[in-house]
Design a protein around this motif. Structure first.
Motif, PDB file in Angstrom:
ATOM      1  N   ALA A 327      41.591 -55.561  -4.193  1.00 36.28           N
ATOM      2  CA  ALA A 327      42.947 -55.854  -4.288  1.00 36.28           C
ATOM      3  C   ALA A 327      43.747 -54.759  -3.398  1.00 36.28           C
ATOM      4  CB  ALA A 327      43.078 -55.782  -5.685  1.00 36.28           C
ATOM      5  N   ARG A 328      43.167 -53.696  -3.532  1.00 33.39           N
ATOM      6  CA  ARG A 328      43.886 -52.382  -2.797  1.00 33.39           C
ATOM      7  C   ARG A 328      44.032 -52.883  -1.362  1.00 33.39           C
ATOM      8  NH1 ARG A 328      41.839 -47.748  -0.564  1.00 33.39           N
ATOM      9  NH2 ARG A 328      39.832 -48.138  -1.909  1.00 33.39           N
ATOM     10  N   LEU A 329      42.600 -53.231  -0.797  1.00 33.00           N
ATOM     11  CA  LEU A 329      42.563 -53.761   0.593  1.00 33.00           C
ATOM     12  C   LEU A 329      43.096 -55.145   0.890  1.00 33.00           C
ATOM     13  CD1 LEU A 329      38.700 -53.190   1.127  1.00 33.00           C
ATOM     14  CD2 LEU A 329      40.635 -51.775   1.775  1.00 33.00           C
ATOM     15  N   ALA A 330      43.453 -55.891   0.220  1.00 36.47           N
ATOM     16  CA  ALA A 330      44.296 -57.161   0.196  1.00 36.47           C
ATOM     17  C   ALA A 330      45.624 -56.804   0.503  1.00 36.47           C
ATOM     18  CB  ALA A 330      43.818 -57.960  -0.757  1.00 36.47           C
ATOM     19  N   ALA A 331      46.058 -55.795  -0.461  1.00 35.14           N
ATOM     20  CA  ALA A 331      47.598 -55.502  -0.366  1.00 35.14           C
ATOM     21  C   ALA A 331      47.764 -54.818   0.987  1.00 35.14           C
ATOM     22  CB  ALA A 331      47.820 -54.602  -1.485  1.00 35.14           C
ATOM     23  N   SER A 332      46.724 -54.332   1.515  1.00 35.04           N
ATOM     24  CA  SER A 332      46.836 -53.455   2.968  1.00 35.04           C
ATOM     25  C   SER A 332      46.737 -54.606   4.133  1.00 35.04           C
ATOM     26  CB  SER A 332      46.126 -52.455   2.994  1.00 35.04           C
ATOM     27  OG  SER A 332      46.468 -51.431   1.971  1.00 35.04           O
ATOM     28  N   GLY A 333      46.488 -55.740   3.610  1.00 34.98           N
ATOM     29  CA  GLY A 333      46.323 -56.851   4.805  1.00 34.98           C
ATOM     30  C   GLY A 333      44.906 -56.819   5.592  1.00 34.98           C
ATOM     31  N   GLY A 336      39.920 -60.984   4.934  1.00 35.63           N
ATOM     32  CA  GLY A 336      38.941 -61.305   4.075  1.00 35.63           C
ATOM     33  C   GLY A 336      38.773 -60.828   2.677  1.00 35.63           C
ATOM     34  N   ALA A 337      39.754 -59.817   2.357  1.00 37.79           N
ATOM     35  CA  ALA A 337      39.686 -59.080   1.056  1.00 37.79           C
ATOM     36  C   ALA A 337      40.299 -59.918  -0.052  1.00 37.79           C
ATOM     37  CB  ALA A 337      40.516 -57.796   1.042  1.00 37.79           C
ATOM     38  N   HIS A 338      41.201 -60.735   0.073  1.00 36.93           N
ATOM     39  CA  HIS A 338      41.941 -61.466  -0.608  1.00 36.93           C
ATOM     40  C   HIS A 338      41.251 -62.801  -1.151  1.00 36.93           C
ATOM     41  CE1 HIS A 338      44.835 -63.839  -2.932  1.00 36.93           C
ATOM     42  NE2 HIS A 338      45.681 -62.910  -3.075  1.00 36.93           N
ATOM     43  N   PRO A 339      40.852 -63.230  -2.463  1.00 34.78           N
ATOM     44  CA  PRO A 339      39.892 -64.244  -2.556  1.00 34.78           C
ATOM     45  C   PRO A 339      40.502 -65.696  -2.027  1.00 34.78           C
ATOM     46  CG  PRO A 339      40.454 -63.045  -4.577  1.00 34.78           C
ATOM     47  CD  PRO A 339      41.330 -62.630  -3.557  1.00 34.78           C
TER      48      PRO A 339
END
Length: 612
Positions: A327-333, A336-339
């Motif tokens: 979630a932290r990586l997805a918030a940083s853009g 592939g981190a976001h489902p």
């Protein structure tokens, strides 16, 4: 090349009523001077049209917007550079104006910060731009009054980068990466000699040129070896001694610690070099790969975290912690981190069927053959414009044009050769020698066609003729034929000239899709204006390598009426039309996969594994 299908109007326009924009072509006006110039000098070449379009945006008004946009962007950059030059700016000022006009600074910076493969590419692009600005600044410092044209000539003339090759002192703790030759005379506390593999070090391949200069030098010096095999063995022995001395140089650069690495094993063809055992006999240590280890990169970290989250056998605290990190990586853009970006979790972008103008599926003979082999390739090449462009296509177009001239009464092959000279400079084959070779190929194909044309007993009715024919409600055949002929019984015979290297198999001719569609079009009245309403067959005329060396090869398909199932071509067109207007397109393995231009997007190709 040489399919005879060069009608671009057959492609669909988008997906559904809310799919791809189907904006009509724009219409513009040209001033009187320009129209007069066109009438005076005649039609312009493709190169002249491109230059004119980049100089004047009005040249693009009749082009579809999505096609014209790249050229308009480039024309805008040229306009920005022209304006900066007009203000008396230096090369550095002009470069800055162009860079500002691109708007790429923020875009590439954002992509770079997100990391991943695209981030690395953006890093390299930004580094290249900075290097170009550095070079421009040095040029302006040296020649402050030189114009942009001088700068461009200086840049184009460089064969070696203009940066200084002098050694520079490293700042702080650094690692130097260099060849064994460059390391001579230098020392470090720790030295790593990596990749000491048999076949790479020592590399015993003979370094001689095409003329075998080493062999000639050895013979000139009075070598006792007259046998070529003995000379080669002597040269290989000399190479081994040189490679051993070079390895000694690399191994003696270390003051305190030397690390030499190699890979190999029972299940691989790789073998460590013989120099490892010569270095310190019996002292090598085996090392394996820890399955729990991973590459120290962002994509590898994301993959590990995703694996932990999706594995129900992992402890719940571990999975929860991995989810928090994702979630932290997805918030940083991070890609592939976001489902929403995970494979098999993303929905189909658009499952609506492909739409056609006026709800009429326009099927060309060549498209029927292409779609029958692989529906996905047809979609990506015809509808999306992902097909490759090569010189063979241009060569085929030239041969087709000269075939028309030969059939309309051009007197001799010499005259055709002169017409070939008029257009040959427009083709770029990448090298002078290959240009000469392709010129000979073109002349040979023209000669084959002329002989075939003179010996052809059928009556020529039409050349390069466009046609349409309605198969059923909502299905239309549309295309262009190379030749329409009339046989002795007054029936239509369609000829398709082929310039490729491979021809159709004889076993495929009876049900050859493209020829069958040509005959169906004739049966439906496509050539009724010539008094031809009954098909008398069709043929491929091979004038390329598929024909052999001396004469053209005619591959004929019998009339539809002689087939046990006269409706096979109509049924095939109906099936293809349904598939072309559907929502899904299947990828099929066929004999054209090796040369397919969209292999990287195909799930059945090894190059397209990432889309599986």
């Amino acid at each position: 090349a040489g399919s005879g299908e060069r009608d671009a109007d057959e492609a669909p326009t988008g997906l559904g009523e809310h799919g791809v924009d189907e904006a009509p072509a724009r219409v513009g006006e040209y001033d009187a001077d320009e129209m007069a110039d066109r009438e005076t000098h005649g039609p312009r070449s493709s190169g002249e049209l491109m230059v004119a379009a980049l100089k004047d945006a009005r040249e693009l008004v009749r082009v579809e917007p999505h096609v014209a946009q790249p050229a308009e962007r480039l024309a805008g950059l040229i306009s920005a550079a022209t304006e900066a030059v007009g203000k008396g700016g230096t090369a550095e000022d002009v470069l800055w104006a162009v860079w500002q006009a691109t708007g790429l600074a923020r875009k590439w910076t954002d992509i770079s910060l997100r990391g991943g493969v695209r981030g690395l590419m953006a890093d390299r692009d930004l580094d290249a731009v900075v290097a170009l600005f550095d070079h421009t600044a040095r040029f302006v410092d040296r020649l402050p009054h030189a114009g942009v044209d001088v700068f461009v000539e200086d840049l184009v003339a460089q064969e070696i980068p203009g940066d200084s090759l002098a050694e520079r002192a490293p700042d702080g703790d650094t690692v130097r990466i260099l060849t064994a030759h460059r390391s001579k005379g230098l020392e470090w506390d720790v030295v790593v000699v990596a990749g000491v593999q048999e076949g790479a070090w020592p590399d015993l391949r003979l370094r001689g040129s095409i003329l075998s200069t080493d062999d000639m030098v050895a013979r000139a010096e009075g070598s006792e070896h007259e046998n070529p095999a003995a000379v080669s063995a002597a040269l290989a022995s000399q190479l081994l001694a040189e490679e051993r001395r070079l390895f000694y140089v690399a191994a003696t650069r270390a003051r305190k610690k030397l690390i030499v690495t190699a890979v190999g094993g029972d299940d691989t063809e790789e073998r460590p070099s013989r120099f490892l055992t010569e270095l310190v006999p019996g002292s090598t240590e085996d090392a394996g790969v820890d399955e729990r280890s991973r590459w120290l990169s962002m994509p590898a970290l994301v993959a590990d975290l995703r694996s932990a989250v999706a594995d129900s056998t992992r402890p719940e605290p571990l999975r929860r912690s991995a989810a928090e990190h994702l979630a932290r990586l997805a918030a940083s853009g991070v890609p592939g981190a976001h489902p929403n970006e995970w494979y098999a979790l993303t929905p189909i972008s658009d499952d609506r069927p492909l739409s056609w103008p006026d709800d009429i599926v326009r099927v060309s003979p060549s498209a029927v053959e292409s779609f029958s082999k692989c529906g996905l390739r047809w979609l990506l090449e015809t509808s999306v414009g992902a097909g490759g462009t090569d010189v063979a296509r241009g060569l085929g177009t030239v041969v087709h044009a000269l075939a028309v001239l030969a059939a309309t009464g051009m007197p001799t092959e010499e005259t055709l050769g002169k017409r070939l000279d008029d257009v040959w400079h427009e083709l770029d084959f990448g090298g002078v020698w290959y240009n000469r070779k392709q010129r000979a190929v073109a002349e040979e194909m023209i000669s084959k066609f002329v002989r075939w044309h003179e010996e052809n007993p059928r009556e020529l009715v039409g050349l390069e003729e466009a046609f349409t024919a309605m198969v059923s409600e909502g299905v239309q055949i549309k295309g262009r034929v190379d030749r329409v002929e009339r046989d002795g019984e007054g029936r239509a015979v369609i000829i398709d000239i082929k310039t490729g290297k491979t021809g159709a198999k004889d076993s495929e001719l009876e049900r050859h899709p493209q020829l069958g569609v040509y005959q169906l079009a004739a049966l439906l009245g496509a050539f009724q204006r010539h008094g031809l309403t009954e098909p008398g067959g069709a043929a491929l005329v091979q004038v390329g390598d598929a024909a052999g060396k001396k004469a053209a090869k005619e591959q004929a398909q019998p009339p539809l009426g002689d087939d046990p199932d006269p409706n096979w071509a109509k049924d095939m067109v109906g099936t293809v039309a349904v598939g072309m207007s559907g929502p899904f397109f299947q990828a099929k393995v066929n004999d054209g996969c090796r040369t397919c231009a969209v292999r990287s997007s195909c799930p059945v190709s090894k190059n397209g594994d990432q889309v599986c």
